[in-house]
Write a protein that holds these residues in place. Structure first.
Motif, short mmCIF file in Angstrom:
data_model
loop_
_atom_site.label_atom_id
_atom_site.label_comp_id
_atom_site.label_asym_id
_atom_site.label_seq_id
_atom_site.Cartn_x
_atom_site.Cartn_y
_atom_site.Cartn_z
N GLN B 200 4.03 -58.25 -49.86
CA GLN B 200 3.57 -57.31 -48.84
C GLN B 200 2.07 -57.41 -48.59
OE1 GLN B 200 5.81 -55.31 -47.10
NE2 GLN B 200 7.19 -56.68 -48.19
N PHE B 230 8.38 -51.10 -52.14
CA PHE B 230 7.60 -52.30 -51.82
C PHE B 230 6.22 -52.33 -52.44
CE2 PHE B 230 10.71 -51.54 -48.44
CZ PHE B 230 11.48 -52.68 -48.60
N THR B 260 -0.08 -50.97 -47.50
CA THR B 260 0.21 -52.29 -46.91
C THR B 260 0.40 -52.20 -45.40
OG1 THR B 260 2.58 -51.99 -47.25
CG2 THR B 260 1.35 -53.08 -49.03
N SER B 262 2.74 -53.57 -43.48
CA SER B 262 4.09 -53.34 -43.00
C SER B 262 4.50 -51.88 -43.08
CB SER B 262 5.09 -54.18 -43.81
OG SER B 262 5.24 -55.46 -43.24
N VAL B 482 11.16 -55.77 -43.22
CA VAL B 482 11.10 -55.73 -44.69
C VAL B 482 12.53 -55.70 -45.22
CG1 VAL B 482 8.82 -54.79 -45.26
CG2 VAL B 482 10.62 -53.22 -44.54
#
Lengths: 521, 521
Positions: B200, B230, B260, B262, B482
């Motif tokens: 990530q 994650f 992160t 994402s 993801v």
């Protein structure tokens, strides 16, 4: 701005959240700052050019912590005036002749404002198509103005990109060249790659090689000499390369300079590129300072031979009226750069990129995020036009020529190197100094015929002259040392500088020299 | 602006050289641009947020070459409006919810204007003492606001520096760590250094490692999983490091992320730093997006454990109202950075540097030249103050929470990950789609129970939704994938966004979803 409610709960008190980008408040404060800066330019000559503050001055004046409550812009601007301005070295002053000037202009400023106002993060085409496309267009415009070979332009399969600074341009091209070579000779040879520069090459190149992981024992510094005006000798380059090859190393990259920082020396691009070609090396031409001047037909010959190079860069923020930062880099083979610098995370995937019809500039530079720098360059090119830009550059060269004439007419001074552009390197001449006085002033513990001692003393006298001038605040110059000689550098190029400032500067220099020479004649 | 004399001689015609930085002309044009930008903000909602132009649109509209003669600012501004604005993606629009927003503010803009107006090149202290000193001061202020350990502040032997972007911060710290390790294990081991990140981690880190010459076969990507939201699993990090050591490699650097790109996942800093400490490695904490939020006591816990890291950075241009570019980097041991990045050419020698009493920021970053970035940060901190900045950040989080509530209340949608900050990741839920219709819409060449097929179709539906919304221009969102799941990212943070925009955005999303779902229910 209203007083704040001291409510610390997570739920913010929305009554107090007037928008930080409210258009009418933006307008009010924006106009205020324009007047502040216009007034600054109008009165800039009243400030000492080189800031006269002592280290640590600002911590004594500012609070230890950020304020808890908002402060009005009026208070902040007072503090800028009272606390920041005294700590500035006034790069925009017409009496600034140090380093190389950083030539701002109205158009450059406006372009930066627009870019800041739009505040787009133009990493790829889609994130703001205008930012990428305008950049490609102005780089082709400018490349054409410089009469760069077609192979450096998008129209000829190459392309240009706006980096922040020359060091970034050097680093990116070096990494491309490094990876190209490693893909041939194997990654395990990273410690065997060799890079070449002259002893006059800007230190930014050494830094770039350090960052790129080039073993510093393979950083070759080719010696220049006064007899060839400190330009890189191609023969010595070739013989050094040959020894390295014999030693099992891999010559990879040459950094040639058009207009060195010390004395604006010009490396012979044609012969250097020929040498590099013979050994499959990458040549980058660093024309950080003098590149812009080549938009004038009279100066274009200085980059003759550039057609043999792989990449070429100059700083538009240095001598092209485009505020910091704006380094123009062209490459014949952008794909080498892209190969080393591209990354394609899922969150950036998009149709335009997949179509390969667009330029994603994130893959042409170190950072992902990038400012919309093309706007300021576009505004400069359009607001002034080719002819006026040429005339401005030539007027700086003319002023430097005028200054050179003043120095030459005064036998107490000498210029040591021929002037190429708008920089004059000069010093108090050894002949202006009585050798016996030199010894007296130093305590005479050397023999009278000790040439090293004399030499050092003459450097000291010139150093003293520079310090005395800069401490006065009237003008600001810097120095260099080449071939052991301490030289004062007089660099014309600040946008506000006009001919009268040259004569005034010369008067200041003479006055300080007279005071200092009193002890030596 | 007067017509130009077409005299091509070297001697410029000085009558035509009105100064390019004339204060009154600066004032006139400056006010014009302020109004232009204020009007842009005022009417920004009328533009499609995502630019709707086609690749190559601008080349068709602009001339092939730069103009020979000057053009008036009025003409240029018309062209900005007619040709540039349509090619902008409007990052400052209140309907911008893509990537992470780039939050401008009046104070940030004014700071940038002042920096551009002064146009100083603050490479070392002497080149403009105020630039270096203000930077150190605001970095201490901001570090204190974040409750960074004293060891990261100048007052505690560490220090902060303003870089352009996170990628630069990563590259500089990586180079420092690389050289520190090589000085222990020998330069010949550059091919044996290993760096660690999660799947990530931002791609900027991979790019930094490429530039720094880290062999990409030694770039370890630690797998994250949905079960731990994650975040980078410290145990897996440790076991990977152990295998590398067994293989004779040298673990050197871990990049941990707080927030992160994402999904705003947060790596467990404390345990990661403990692992790194056990093996003498450098930990950099990349808090590019979410770091600013930690000035709010409620969010500070997300960087608990940072005291074990070597360096920490966040982008003030991302979510701290400071226009691009402005990445804040703190280090415990700046001397490691300076060792790798310093160069000391003669032309920069000066008393202040020799005294070692000052900070020369050129040795803390890639480039030599540097903008006076501290001004904009100082203006933001002072204009708004700590409390209001906290409230602004919290208001964005509140708006994201509101949006999350709207999604949760509609059973056709789902959020897949817990929301940490002001980003909501969501999608049309698989349960909202009739499986039989899925097959019909895809041509039904899979078995009905083919889960992969269903999964892919659900991703397609969500992809379609995103494209349809963005093509409408009403709002702009981006996506991520993801664990194989395509998610729409709704990132609140554009400065002009207010609660009403959230409800409007939700209405747009629902409308487009209804249109698309017609075919699937």
């Amino acid at each position: 701005m209203g007083s704040l409610n001291l409510n610390h709960s997570l739920k913010p008190d929305s009554d107090n959240l007037e928008n930080l980008l409210d258009p009418e408040e933006f307008r009010r404060q924006g106009h205020m700052i324009i007047d502040f800066i216009a007034d600054y330019y109008k009165t800039i000559e009243k400030y000492p050019v080189l800031s006269q503050v002592e280290p640590g001055y600002l911590r004594k004046r500012l609070p230890k912590s950020a304020p808890y409550d908002p402060e009005p812009i009026e208070t902040i601007l007072h503090d800028v005036q009272d606390h920041i301005v005294p700590g500035l070295t006034h790069w925009q002053s017409p009496n600034y002749f140090a380093f190389f000037p950083s030539s701002g202009s109205i158009a450059g400023f406006l372009g930066e404002m627009l870019a800041t106002g739009f505040n787009v993060v133009g990493f790829n085409w889609m994130s703001s198509p205008a930012a990428s496309e305008l950049e490609s267009i102005v780089m082709d415009w400018l490349g054409e103005m410089l009469r760069l070979p077609e192979s450096f332009l998008f129209s000829g399969g190459g392309g240009g990109v706006l980096q922040g600074t020359t060091c970034e341009a050097m680093l990116c091209t070096l990494v491309a060249a490094r990876d190209q070579m490693l893909s041939k000779v194997g990654r395990e040879n990273i410690g065997n790659l060799v890079v070449y520069a002259s002893d006059q090459t800007h230190s930014a190149f050494k830094k770039a090689t350090q960052i790129a992981g080039i073993d510093q024992k393979n950083f070759r510094v080719i010696k220049t000499s006064r007899s060839t005006s400190f330009s890189l000798p191609p023969d010595l380059l070739r013989s050094t390369i040959c020894s390295d090859i014999k030693a099992g190393l891999f010559p990879t990259f040459v950094c040639a300079t058009m207009g060195t920082t010390s004395t604006t020396a010009v490396d012979p691009l044609g012969p250097i590129c020929q040498v590099a070609k013979d050994y499959g090396m990458w040549v980058h031409v660093d024309a950080a300072y003098a590149g812009s001047c080549c938009v004038c037909p009279e100066f274009r010959h200085f980059i003759d031979g550039v057609e043999g190079a792989n990449s070429f860069s100059f700083n538009a923020h240095k001598w092209f009226f485009t505020t910091l930062d704006c380094c123009c880099l062209w490459l014949k083979d952008p794909s080498a750069l892209i190969k080393s610098l591209s990354t394609n995370p899922e969150f950036l995937r998009n149709k335009a990129t997949d179509s390969k019809e667009v330029v994603d500039y994130k893959d042409w530079q170190i950072a992902l995020s990038r400012r919309f720098r093309a706007l300021k360059l576009w505004l400069v090119l359009r607001s002034y036009g080719v002819e006026k830009l040429r005339n401005m550059l030539k007027s700086h060269v003319e002023m430097a020529k005028t200054f050179e004439g003043l120095v030459a007419a005064d036998k107490r001074f000498e210029t040591v190197h021929p002037r190429n552009f708008a920089l004059v390197c000069f010093r108090i001449s050894p002949t202006a100094i009585d050798k016996n006085k030199l010894s007296q002033n130093r305590g005479a513990h050397f023999d009278d015929d000790d040439q090293d001692h004399d030499h050092e003393c003459i450097n000291d006298v010139n150093h003293k002259l520079l310090e005395s001038i800069n401490a006065s605040g009237s003008i600001y110059m810097t120095h260099t040392v080449v071939d052991g000689i301490f030289l004062l550098r007089f660099a014309v190029g600040a946008t506000l500088t006009e001919e009268s400032h040259i004569f005034m500067a010369w008067k200041v220099i003479k006055q300080h020299a007279e005071d200092i020479l009193k002890d030596y004649v």
